[in-house]
Structures are given as C-alpha cells and as structure tokens.
Motif scaffolding. Structure first.
Motif, PDB file in Angstrom:
ATOM      1  N   ASP A   1      -3.312   1.595  -4.284  1.00  0.00           N
ATOM      2  CA  ASP A   1      -3.502   3.014  -3.995  1.00  0.00           C
ATOM      3  C   ASP A   1      -4.748   3.452  -4.753  1.00  0.00           C
ATOM      4  O   ASP A   1      -5.474   2.606  -5.308  1.00  0.00           O
TER       5      ASP A   1
ATOM      6  N   CYS B   1       0.450   5.782  -0.352  1.00  0.00           N
ATOM      7  CA  CYS B   1      -0.534   6.827  -0.064  1.00  0.00           C
ATOM      8  C   CYS B   1      -0.227   8.054  -0.902  1.00  0.00           C
ATOM      9  O   CYS B   1       0.662   8.842  -0.571  1.00  0.00           O
TER      10      CYS B   1
ATOM     11  N   ARG C   1      -6.403  -3.127   2.637  1.00  0.00           N
ATOM     12  CA  ARG C   1      -6.119  -1.703   2.786  1.00  0.00           C
ATOM     13  C   ARG C   1      -6.829  -1.150   4.017  1.00  0.00           C
ATOM     14  O   ARG C   1      -6.219  -0.530   4.855  1.00  0.00           O
TER      15      ARG C   1
ATOM     16  N   ASN D   1       0.836  -1.198   0.000  1.00  0.00           N
ATOM     17  CA  ASN D   1       0.000   0.000   0.000  1.00  0.00           C
ATOM     18  C   ASN D   1       0.873   1.252   0.000  1.00  0.00           C
ATOM     19  O   ASN D   1       1.836   1.347   0.770  1.00  0.00           O
TER      20      ASN D   1
ATOM     21  N   CYS E   1      -5.895   6.111   3.719  1.00  0.00           N
ATOM     22  CA  CYS E   1      -4.451   6.337   3.562  1.00  0.00           C
ATOM     23  C   CYS E   1      -3.712   5.235   4.300  1.00  0.00           C
ATOM     24  O   CYS E   1      -3.682   5.225   5.522  1.00  0.00           O
ATOM     25  N   SER E   2      -3.141   4.305   3.569  1.00  0.00           N
ATOM     26  CA  SER E   2      -2.413   3.197   4.182  1.00  0.00           C
ATOM     27  C   SER E   2      -1.025   3.081   3.562  1.00  0.00           C
ATOM     28  O   SER E   2      -0.842   3.351   2.376  1.00  0.00           O
ATOM     29  N   ARG E   3      -0.076   2.671   4.379  1.00  0.00           N
ATOM     30  CA  ARG E   3       1.289   2.432   3.897  1.00  0.00           C
ATOM     31  C   ARG E   3       1.790   1.065   4.359  1.00  0.00           C
ATOM     32  O   ARG E   3       2.989   0.847   4.483  1.00  0.00           O
TER      33      ARG E   3
END
Length: 393
Positions: free
Chosen positions: A329, A300, A356, A298, A360-362
């Motif tokens: 994304d 963002c 996810r 993931n 907003c996920s990383r």
C-alpha cells in the motif's frame, strides 16, 4: 421400434438445425490454423459480469476557460461545468459536457446527451446518492472518438451520483465478441476497468472468456481477467491478447506456442522476480518463493477504505507463521506486525509495476512453492479462497 428410431432422427435433425443456426449467427469464424484472429465486438449497455467503478468529477466555475462554448440552461442556479474527455491520448478536444447546479433547492445535473453543445434540450436530473445495490439510472451520451484510423460517431452510458461527499461518474459499457474456432463457439467480454473517466481502450484493457462451447459463466473472478500480453486458452490452443482498437470494436488475439515458460502475474505463469525495501528498511527479494506459500496482498488506504487493510492484518494473524504475507500500500503506518511495502517508494517501482500496477489495488497474488501464480483474488475474498489454497498446498 419405428417410432423410437423416428424420434431419434427428429432429435438429430433439430440439433443439426439449431447448431447450423447458431453458426450462421457467428460473424467471426476462424480456424485453429490461423495464427492471428481479429474479433469484431459489439458495445453492450451496463456492466454484465464485470466490476466497474467510479471516478470523481471536479466541476469548474463557468467563468473559467474551456475548450469550446456551450449553450447554458436559464432555469438552473449556481451552474458549474465539467468536460469529460473522450480520449486522453487525442489532441482534439472531444468532450462530453456535464453541468452541475441547483433547481428548486435540489442539486441537479445535466449531460449533453446528443453532443450538440446545447444543454437547454437535455434532461435535468436529480443528483441521487449512489447505492451499490441500486445505482442511479444509466444515461446514454454521444461523442466523437478515433477508431485508430478516423474519427467516428459513437455512444456510451454513464452512471452519475453522489458518494463520500463527491460527485461520482462511471461509464457503464463493455464489449462482447462472439466467434468460433473450428466451429466451437465462444464469447469474450472486454472492459477498461481502471479508466472510468474516458471512452478509449488504450490504457489497461482486460478480456474475459464469458462463454465456452455454449456454456455461459455466471460470475467472474480476478483470475478470469486477462490483460494485454496474457493468454486465453481456446480449443486447447493458447492465444495472446495482443491488442484492442482505440474505441474497442476490434480485438486481436495471436497464437502463442509456449505458455509454461511465460513470466507474469496471470494464473499459471512464473511469478516475476523482484527486489523491494520494506517500511522497516529491510530488503526482500523473490528468493522467498519456494520456501513457503507467498501472498502479495494489496490494500487501498485511500478514500476511507479501512476494510482492505484490516483484512491483511487478520490474514497475517491467522496464517503469518505458515506462509509469507507481504502487505502492499502507500503511506503505511509503521508497525511491528507483518511485512509492509510502500508502493510509492522509488526503490519499489519495479515491484509495483508487477504486483500493484494501479494506484488503488485490492488484488492478492498467491505464489506457490513452484514459483508460479496459483491464484489471484480481491483481498476481501481471502477467507473463502486462502484456506482452500493452503489446504491444497
């Protein structure tokens, strides 16, 4: 010889006394025979080992309609107002009032810290730039919130400042629970990381084991964070994180007999099945698991974050021939490099719910050939984590 024996006896007495004192200080005492354990927690100022973010505040002109009246200060110019909702699920309008304005040419803000709807008796503070290594001072505020049974008085701490041209706010609290199972001592910490704009723990709370057998952790990774329905291992037993009270003061864990057949994104679980369509129009499924090591990465793209996307492309360049790397994304630009999944497409909703979960996920999920989650980490940690994983697998 007598002196040596006396020394050993003295040490044993000190150890027993210390252990007894520690156990007396533990309010939550349980047995491994208990199927359910309910841990009373205490709210702690700051963020501890956890990562807590910010949300942006959208102030309104004071001429607009608000849920209640307040007393405004007279020495502030260009006043705008924001009502910080205590609990989005509550119908009652319990808010923390925040004002933004100017004083002597400087941007300032005021928080109604004592919740009396009178902002003439609260401190006027300069609106500072947020520096991650040295954030502005933490401000205590009071409010009313439901504990699930009744409305109670409570308080928390806020961090407010400027960043990326916006006024940002983040709550700075976590809950600590000290308990024992069969006289073995533990500490857990609980946060609500994705909801920095309220004080309720009814969205996506996460729990982490901070101390085990008296040994404290000095850092936490994504794989240490346990969501509702996921498993903690305590005293060689598995406990499901069942629920937390609305205001965070009580955590319930339920014994889980089987872990090896659990499906989820917790480290060690069987990776959820999926079907997704790429931005190129290709349909992919979890059938790719087992053929190669798979990384669901993931990034963002919102808020000017280019680094997380660049991390994916570098990961793809170095390892794309040896492992599956799926980039997730939204609003992804079309490219011939890599496999990309748009998390906002309706077809990919089920995939996003698993891999996810947040806008907003990383997070990177690493799935082994055994089709289990073998690790998860922030995408900016991929250089340190991924090479080690590939070498082991």
């Amino acid at each position: 010889m007598k002196y040596y024996i006396s020394f050993l006896v003295l040490n044993a007495l000190i150890f027993m006394t210390t252990s007894c004192q520690e156990n007396r200080n533990i309010e939550n005492k349980f047995s491994s025979l208990n199927d359910t354990i309910s841990i009373k927690t205490k709210k702690i100022k700051g963020r501890g080992l956890f990562e807590l973010g910010y949300g942006s505040l959208k102030f309104k002109d004071t001429s607009e309609t608000f849920s209640n009246s307040i007393k405004y200060p007279k020495n502030i110019e260009n006043i705008k107002r924001y009502q910080l909702k205590v609990d989005f699920s509550e119908k009652q309008n319990n808010n923390v009032e925040i004002l933004l304005g100017n004083k002597n040419g400087n941007q300032v803000f005021i928080v109604d810290q004592n919740n009396n709807k009178d902002l003439t008796d609260d401190i006027v503070r300069m609106c500072e730039n947020i520096i991650w290594t040295a954030p502005p001072e933490i401000i205590k505020c009071e409010y009313l919130i439901s504990n699930g049974k009744e409305m109670v008085k409570d308080s928390s701490w806020l961090c407010i400042g400027k960043g990326n041209g916006k006024i940002l706010l983040g709550k700075r609290e976590y809950f600590l629970g000290k308990f024992s199972i069969d006289n073995e001592n533990y500490e857990i910490g609980v946060i609500e990381p994705r909801n920095s704009m309220s004080f309720a723990y009814n969205f996506l709370p996460e729990i982490a084991l901070l101390s085990k057998f008296g040994v404290n952790k000095d850092s936490l990774s994504y794989s240490d964070l346990i969501k509702i329905g996921e498993i903690l291992i305590l005293n060689d037993k598995h406990y499901r994180f069942e629920k937390i009270s609305n205001n965070g003061d009580l955590v319930t864990l339920v014994k889980e007999e089987r872990f090896d057949n659990k499906i989820g994104t917790q480290k060690g679980m069987i990776a959820p099945e999926f079907k997704a369509i790429t931005i190129s129009g290709d349909t992919i499924t979890n059938s790719i698991f087992g053929k190669k090591l798979t990384v669901i990465a993931n990034s963002c793209g919102c808020g000017g974050d280019k680094k997380s996307t660049e991390d994916f492309y570098e990961m793809e360049r170095l390892y794309g021939n040896d492992i599956n790397v799926l980039h997730v994304d939204f609003n992804i630009k079309k490219t011939n490099t890599g496999i990309h999944i748009d998390s906002e497409k309706e077809f990919n909703k089920d995939f996003s719910n698993h891999y996810r979960q947040e806008y907003c996920s990383r997070i990177c999920y690493v799935i082994g050939k055994n089709k289990r989650i073998i690790d998860k980490f922030n995408i900016n940690q991929w250089k340190d984590r991924l090479s080690t994983i590939i070498n082991k697998n």
